[in-house]
Design an enzyme around this catalytic site. Structure first.
Site, PDB file in Angstrom:
ATOM      1  N   HIS A  14      -0.252   2.010  -4.308  1.00  0.00           N
ATOM      2  CA  HIS A  14       1.066   1.350  -4.420  1.00  0.00           C
ATOM      3  C   HIS A  14       1.817   1.942  -5.603  1.00  0.00           C
ATOM      4  CE1 HIS A  14       3.620  -2.504  -4.202  1.00  0.00           C
ATOM      5  NE2 HIS A  14       4.197  -1.703  -5.076  1.00  0.00           N
ATOM      6  N   HIS A  16       5.951   3.373  -7.010  1.00  0.00           N
ATOM      7  CA  HIS A  16       7.381   3.616  -6.815  1.00  0.00           C
ATOM      8  C   HIS A  16       7.701   4.976  -7.427  1.00  0.00           C
ATOM      9  CE1 HIS A  16       8.255  -0.567  -5.607  1.00  0.00           C
ATOM     10  NE2 HIS A  16       7.208  -0.822  -6.374  1.00  0.00           N
ATOM     11  N   LYS A 100       6.050  -1.857   4.882  1.00  0.00           N
ATOM     12  CA  LYS A 100       6.130  -2.779   3.750  1.00  0.00           C
ATOM     13  C   LYS A 100       7.042  -3.953   4.042  1.00  0.00           C
ATOM     14  CE  LYS A 100       5.947  -4.247  -0.512  1.00  0.00           C
ATOM     15  NZ  LYS A 100       5.547  -3.782  -1.832  1.00  0.00           N
ATOM     16  N   HIS A 137       4.740  -7.804  -0.195  1.00  0.00           N
ATOM     17  CA  HIS A 137       5.130  -8.369  -1.493  1.00  0.00           C
ATOM     18  C   HIS A 137       5.103  -9.881  -1.289  1.00  0.00           C
ATOM     19  CE1 HIS A 137       7.361  -8.332  -5.429  1.00  0.00           C
ATOM     20  NE2 HIS A 137       7.487  -9.580  -5.035  1.00  0.00           N
ATOM     21  N   HIS A 175      -0.299  -6.086  -5.236  1.00  0.00           N
ATOM     22  CA  HIS A 175      -0.201  -6.504  -6.649  1.00  0.00           C
ATOM     23  C   HIS A 175      -0.412  -8.004  -6.860  1.00  0.00           C
ATOM     24  CE1 HIS A 175       3.816  -7.270  -5.175  1.00  0.00           C
ATOM     25  NE2 HIS A 175       4.203  -6.025  -5.269  1.00  0.00           N
ATOM     26  N   ASP A 248       1.492  -0.068  -8.871  1.00  0.00           N
ATOM     27  CA  ASP A 248       2.851  -0.597  -8.862  1.00  0.00           C
ATOM     28  C   ASP A 248       3.679  -0.003  -9.997  1.00  0.00           C
ATOM     29  OD1 ASP A 248       4.993  -1.965  -7.827  1.00  0.00           O
ATOM     30  OD2 ASP A 248       4.479  -3.889  -8.725  1.00  0.00           O
TER      31      ASP A 248
HETATM   32  O1  DOR Z   1       8.322  -5.156 -10.931  1.00  0.00           O
HETATM   33  C1  DOR Z   1       8.611  -4.668  -9.838  1.00  0.00           C
HETATM   34  N1  DOR Z   1       9.349  -3.548  -9.743  1.00  0.00           N
HETATM   35  N2  DOR Z   1       8.200  -5.279  -8.745  1.00  0.00           N
HETATM   36  C2  DOR Z   1       8.596  -4.899  -7.540  1.00  0.00           C
HETATM   37  O2  DOR Z   1       8.209  -5.522  -6.590  1.00  0.00           O
HETATM   38  C3  DOR Z   1       9.560  -3.782  -7.376  1.00  0.00           C
HETATM   39  C4  DOR Z   1       9.490  -2.871  -8.507  1.00  0.00           C
HETATM   40  C5  DOR Z   1      10.644  -1.903  -8.553  1.00  0.00           C
HETATM   41  O3  DOR Z   1      10.944  -1.281  -7.540  1.00  0.00           O
HETATM   42  O4  DOR Z   1      11.228  -1.745  -9.631  1.00  0.00           O
HETATM   43 ZN    ZN Z   2       5.913  -2.391  -6.078  1.00  0.00          ZN
END
Ligand code: DOR
Ligand code: ZN
Length: 345
Positions: A14, A16, A100, A137, A175, A248
């Site tokens: 997971h 980003h 997702k 989520h 998460h 995450d």
């Molecule tokens: O803290 C987070 N940031 N939680 C999420 O679910 C998304 C992520 C983000 O894309 O910044």
């Molecule tokens: Zn995330």
């Protein structure tokens, strides 16, 4: 005392990676630590089709530094209009690895998320029939529910019904942050697993308010009470195949974090394995790190294990307070602190 540990090459289930300049700044960190990563689709606009995911994958691969062997595993952002056929075709072609589910407005980049899971039942039924994992989520968005209760309420209101109605569907509860989630995952079938981030193993909610407001300790789901952190640690080191690594890592530039309305997200990619190793060491469970970081994820997804290994050694390292990279200024998790393990060069 163990001073060195060698494990199979790990994956991040997971992450980003964003897009554009910030993507080019952060991809090298993830690619340096992990062989594969499940890439979140909450871009603007979100990655809702297999064509968009195929294009995004090309952009990510172009940002991988030469000499690193890294495979991004793409995900489909589910909306109320989710197209079951495109999702299934994308999965069959190896473009999508999973889809997702963001409840609409639960977190960053979730405005186009799902308003009601009944709307995406055709897509979920299709996914169940082809063995495609659903990544969730798990927070309700009802503003009347206290932010610290949103995960537990999600289990009661949404997740238990989904698991009951679609017993074949592979689900990753992403998460997780609560003892309630651990209990739920433990008692569910083998089709239900969870990822755990480094921050939720290291900090409880006090960290967000330690001597003042700490935007770099803020993510969603937000860190909870100490008893929840302890339950997550127990789950992570339990050896249960239901728990695996998902950082995450969610970078936001400093100005977006240090703001009157700061973004949620902790950028933990640069020292992710060092951060997890510290936890497993503190728990006297370094022997369980391999399973958590490198075995349980691929087993759940039905993917091959990585070849090769990485070695971590007990050697103190000070995490920089800030990383200026590719024009972006980012604060890493543990910034300014010392970690006692590092990846051997
Ligand atoms: O803290 C987070 N940031 N939680 C999420 O679910 C998304 C992520 C983000 O894309 O910044
Ligand atoms: Zn995330």
């Amino acid at each position: 005392m163990t001073d060195q540990i060698t494990i199979r090459r790990p994956d991040d289930w997971h992450v980003h990676l964003r897009d554009g300049d910030i993507m080019r700044a952060v991809v090298p960190y993830t690619a340096a630590q992990f062989a594969r990563a499940i890439v979140m689709p909450n871009l603007s606009p979100p990655v809702t089709t297999s064509a968009m995911a195929a294009d995004y994958r090309v952009r990510i691969l172009a940002a991988v530094p030469e000499g690193l062997d890294f495979t991004p595993l793409m995900t489909c952002y589910l909306t109320d209009a989710a197209d079951a056929d495109d999702i299934a075709a994308g999965f069959a072609q190896g473009i999508f690895t999973a889809a997702k589910l963001y409840p609409a407005n639960a977190t960053t980049g979730s405005a186009h998320g799902v308003t009601d899971v009944t709307k995406i039942m055709p897509a979920l039924e299709k996914m169940a029939s082809i063995g495609m994992p659903l990544l969730i989520h798990g927070e309700v968005t009802d503003s009347e529910v206290d932010i610290f209760d949103r995960e537990a309420v999600f289990i009661d209101r949404i997740l238990s019904g989904l698991v009951r109605d679609l017993p074949e569907l592979k689900i990753v509860f992403e998460h997780i942050t609560t003892e309630d989630a651990v209990q739920f995952v433990d008692s569910a079938g083998t089709n239900v697993a969870a990822t755990i981030t480094p921050q939720h193993l290291h900090i409880n909610r006090n960290a967000i308010f330690a001597g003042g407001i700490r935007p770099h300790a803020y993510c969603l789901p937000v860190a909870k009470r100490e008893k929840h952190r302890l339950a997550l640690r127990k789950a992570a080191i339990s050896g249960s195949v239901k728990y695996f690594l998902g950082t995450d890592s969610a970078p936001h530039e400093i100005h977006a974090k240090e703001s009157a309305c700061g973004c949620a997200g902790i950028f933990n990619a640069p020292y992710a394995m060092e951060s997890y190793a510290a936890v497993f060491d503190e728990e006297g469970a370094l022997d369980k790190l391999d399973g958590f970081a490198s075995l349980h994820g691929p087993q759940f997804y039905g993917l091959p294990l990585n070849k090769g290994t990485i070695t971590l050694e007990r050697k103190a390292i000070t995490v920089p307070e800030k990383l200026k990279t590719g024009g972006a200024s980012l604060v890493p998790f543990h910034g300014g602190d010392q970690l006692v393990w590092q990846i051997a060069k």
